[in-house]
Enzyme design. Structure first.
Site, mmCIF file in Angstrom:
data_model
loop_
_atom_site.group_PDB
_atom_site.id
_atom_site.type_symbol
_atom_site.label_atom_id
_atom_site.label_comp_id
_atom_site.label_asym_id
_atom_site.label_seq_id
_atom_site.Cartn_x
_atom_site.Cartn_y
_atom_site.Cartn_z
ATOM 1 N N CYS A 64 9.543 5.690 2.756
ATOM 2 C CA CYS A 64 8.452 6.193 3.618
ATOM 3 C C CYS A 64 8.916 7.278 4.580
ATOM 4 O O CYS A 64 8.094 8.032 5.111
ATOM 5 C CB CYS A 64 7.809 5.045 4.382
ATOM 6 S SG CYS A 64 6.997 3.865 3.299
ATOM 7 N N HIS B 122 3.876 8.918 10.247
ATOM 8 C CA HIS B 122 3.745 8.202 8.976
ATOM 9 C C HIS B 122 2.584 7.220 9.123
ATOM 10 O O HIS B 122 2.473 6.535 10.137
ATOM 11 C CB HIS B 122 5.046 7.476 8.656
ATOM 12 C CG HIS B 122 4.934 6.548 7.491
ATOM 13 N ND1 HIS B 122 4.380 6.952 6.298
ATOM 14 C CD2 HIS B 122 5.277 5.251 7.339
ATOM 15 C CE1 HIS B 122 4.401 5.930 5.454
ATOM 16 N NE2 HIS B 122 4.929 4.883 6.069
ATOM 17 N N ASN C 184 -1.144 3.379 3.153
ATOM 18 C CA ASN C 184 0.226 3.866 3.287
ATOM 19 C C ASN C 184 0.635 4.533 1.966
ATOM 20 O O ASN C 184 0.795 3.855 0.955
ATOM 21 C CB ASN C 184 1.137 2.675 3.611
ATOM 22 C CG ASN C 184 2.584 3.072 3.804
ATOM 23 O OD1 ASN C 184 2.992 4.189 3.476
ATOM 24 N ND2 ASN C 184 3.381 2.157 4.318
HETATM 25 O O1 UT7 Z 1 5.791 2.271 5.365
HETATM 26 C C1 UT7 Z 1 6.942 1.516 5.526
HETATM 27 C C2 UT7 Z 1 6.879 0.785 6.756
HETATM 28 N N1 UT7 Z 1 6.017 -0.354 6.609
HETATM 29 C C3 UT7 Z 1 5.299 -0.703 7.626
HETATM 30 O O2 UT7 Z 1 5.308 -0.039 8.622
HETATM 31 C C4 UT7 Z 1 4.552 -1.999 7.552
HETATM 32 C C5 UT7 Z 1 4.837 -2.758 8.803
HETATM 33 N N2 UT7 Z 1 4.179 -4.032 8.878
HETATM 34 C C6 UT7 Z 1 2.845 -4.178 9.035
HETATM 35 O O3 UT7 Z 1 2.092 -3.231 9.005
HETATM 36 C C7 UT7 Z 1 2.328 -5.564 9.317
HETATM 37 O O4 UT7 Z 1 3.408 -6.418 9.574
HETATM 38 C C8 UT7 Z 1 1.450 -6.150 8.197
HETATM 39 C C9 UT7 Z 1 0.122 -5.435 8.149
HETATM 40 C C10 UT7 Z 1 2.169 -6.037 6.864
HETATM 41 C C11 UT7 Z 1 1.173 -7.628 8.455
HETATM 42 O O5 UT7 Z 1 0.564 -7.790 9.731
HETATM 43 P P1 UT7 Z 1 1.149 -8.857 10.763
HETATM 44 O O6 UT7 Z 1 0.284 -8.821 11.928
HETATM 45 O O7 UT7 Z 1 2.596 -8.546 10.958
HETATM 46 O O8 UT7 Z 1 0.937 -10.197 9.995
HETATM 47 P P2 UT7 Z 1 2.022 -11.259 9.499
HETATM 48 O O9 UT7 Z 1 2.842 -10.721 8.396
HETATM 49 O O10 UT7 Z 1 2.719 -11.829 10.687
HETATM 50 O O11 UT7 Z 1 1.052 -12.350 8.898
HETATM 51 C C12 UT7 Z 1 0.089 -13.036 9.721
HETATM 52 C C13 UT7 Z 1 -0.780 -13.917 8.816
HETATM 53 C C14 UT7 Z 1 0.041 -14.742 7.840
HETATM 54 O O12 UT7 Z 1 -0.588 -16.002 7.708
HETATM 55 P P3 UT7 Z 1 0.001 -17.301 8.463
HETATM 56 O O13 UT7 Z 1 1.410 -17.424 7.966
HETATM 57 O O14 UT7 Z 1 -0.084 -16.941 9.921
HETATM 58 O O15 UT7 Z 1 -0.916 -18.373 8.020
HETATM 59 C C15 UT7 Z 1 -0.109 -14.005 6.536
HETATM 60 O O16 UT7 Z 1 0.040 -14.830 5.418
HETATM 61 O O17 UT7 Z 1 -1.633 -13.088 8.014
HETATM 62 C C16 UT7 Z 1 -1.514 -13.474 6.642
HETATM 63 N N3 UT7 Z 1 -1.782 -12.333 5.793
HETATM 64 C C17 UT7 Z 1 -3.017 -12.008 5.354
HETATM 65 N N4 UT7 Z 1 -4.208 -12.591 5.552
HETATM 66 C C18 UT7 Z 1 -5.285 -12.031 4.981
HETATM 67 C C19 UT7 Z 1 -0.903 -11.410 5.311
HETATM 68 N N5 UT7 Z 1 -1.553 -10.519 4.554
HETATM 69 C C20 UT7 Z 1 -2.861 -10.860 4.567
HETATM 70 C C21 UT7 Z 1 -4.023 -10.321 3.991
HETATM 71 N N6 UT7 Z 1 -5.201 -10.929 4.224
HETATM 72 N N7 UT7 Z 1 -4.001 -9.214 3.212
#
Ligand code: UT7
Length: 324
Positions: A114, A251, A281
């Site tokens: 990225c 980005h 992304n």
């Molecule tokens: O381009 C390269 C760089 N990449 C990035 O910059 C990505 C960086 N990361 C992010 O953008 C975020 O971390 C995400 C969008 C990927 C995830 O958001 P988050 O607020 O960090 O959520 P999390 O991973 O802590 O997950 C929170 C909850 C989890 O459920 P539990 O364990 O709390 O029950 C996940 O399983 O959200 C759940 N979850 C979803 N729920 C509904 C994860 N993906 C989804 C989804 N729909 N698509």
């Protein structure tokens, strides 16, 4: 006097197929609301079957050449940032060269996931400043839809396909911040973090293309800290700060990362180009896509100070400051 790499043209291409968040609700335990609230993404484009990264790159390059009023044979070098090449080799860049119908100059790919476009832009600037090339076509092009695990809701809703291209040309500058062109660059990587974001396949490991794996939350924390840091460093190298910035063109991974970085840089969101809602992304393509859309929208104008910053797998991250 100092040679500067000045932007002469910009263009982009997005595949025709648009996929709204709601489409994922049929196959995954996810909702449009969750995706919008946690990422800012509303839709993304996916390449058609058989549509390759080089095809997207060629269309973006053609748009940039038209914008610059240049012919392909005026280009001395083509640098493509991609992690999703058509083939293991030859490079996408050589496919772009052939696609543009030119044999002039040289062409190669850069892979920094990225952060790829920031690395490619820095590299292209180096080619121009060192006198190895006068006109460089820099492209970010990706088909991340090809490496998604469609059962992993934590990743497959985040990414999209597309390409953006920039044409840089050597120009004599005064050596001050009043010059147009690339003014400052700052690159970093830390290979200890490879487990946070990687693809579980490759030529010399298992011979497969593999799927993207990400510890999203950990990457998020690195992103918020490192992006503001590298942007500050790049600005500081030329005695500038957030106040001097007309546009941050970040980005486009997550709106929450984009706004947290802008806040740390003390730049209001009115001065940030945001396209993540429409593109998702697109990895190395996201910054040149945003530059092209930002210019089309009338946001980025000649003379503006633009800061681009990106982080991705590696980890690899960096920032470029330029006067448009
Ligand atoms: O381009 C390269 C760089 N990449 C990035 O910059 C990505 C960086 N990361 C992010 O953008 C975020 O971390 C995400 C969008 C990927 C995830 O958001 P988050 O607020 O960090 O959520 P999390 O991973 O802590 O997950 C929170 C909850 C989890 O459920 P539990 O364990 O709390 O029950 C996940 O399983 O959200 C759940 N979850 C979803 N729920 C509904 C994860 N993906 C989804 C989804 N729909 N698509």
């Amino acid at each position: 006097m100092k040679i500067r790499a000045v932007v002469r043209g910009v263009g982009h291409y997005l595949p025709e197929r648009v996929v709204e968040n709601a489409e994922f609700e049929a196959t995954l335990d996810t909702t449009d609301d969750w995706i919008r609230a946690r990422t800012g993404i509303e839709r993304r484009h996916f390449a058609a079957e058989g549509e390759t990264t080089s095809q997207l790159a060629i269309k973006a390059a053609q748009a940039a050449l038209i914008d610059a009023g240049m012919a392909a044979d005026q280009i001395d070098a083509i640098v493509v940032a991609t992690s999703t090449p058509d083939l293991t080799f030859p490079s996408v860049a050589t496919m772009v060269q052939a696609g543009l119908g030119t044999t002039s100059g040289f062409a190669y790919d850069i892979q920094a996931v990225c952060a790829g476009f920031v690395f490619a832009l820095t590299n292209a600037n180096g080619l121009i400043v060192s006198g190895q090339a006068e006109r460089v076509l820099v492209i970010g092009a990706e088909t991340f839809s090809r490496i998604m695990d469609w059962e992993d809701r934590g990743t497959c809703v985040l990414f999209g396909d597309g390409a953006g291209a920039l044409i840089l040309e050597a120009a004599n500058g005064s050596g001050t911040n009043e010059d147009r062109g690339v003014l400052s660059t700052d690159l970093h990587s830390d290979g200890r973090y490879r487990e946070l974001l990687f693809v579980d396949g490759g030529v010399s490991s298992n011979g497969k293309a593999g799927h993207l794996r990400m510890q999203g939350n950990a990457v998020f924390k690195h992103a918020v800290q490192k992006l503001a840091e590298t942007a500050h460093t790049a600005l500081g190298k030329i005695g500038m700060s957030g106040e001097d910035v007309n546009w941050i063109v970040p980005h486009q991974a997550n709106l929450r990362i984009i706004s947290a970085t802008a806040e740390r840089m003390q730049v209001p969101m009115e001065r940030v180009v945001v396209t993540v809602q429409d593109h998702g992304n697109t990895s190395a393509a996201s910054i040149p896509l945003a530059l092209s859309v930002g210019k089309q929208r009338g946001q980025i104008k000649t003379g503006d100070i633009v800061v681009t910053e990106a982080i991705g797998g590696g980890l690899a991250w960096g920032a470029v400051v330029l006067r448009w």
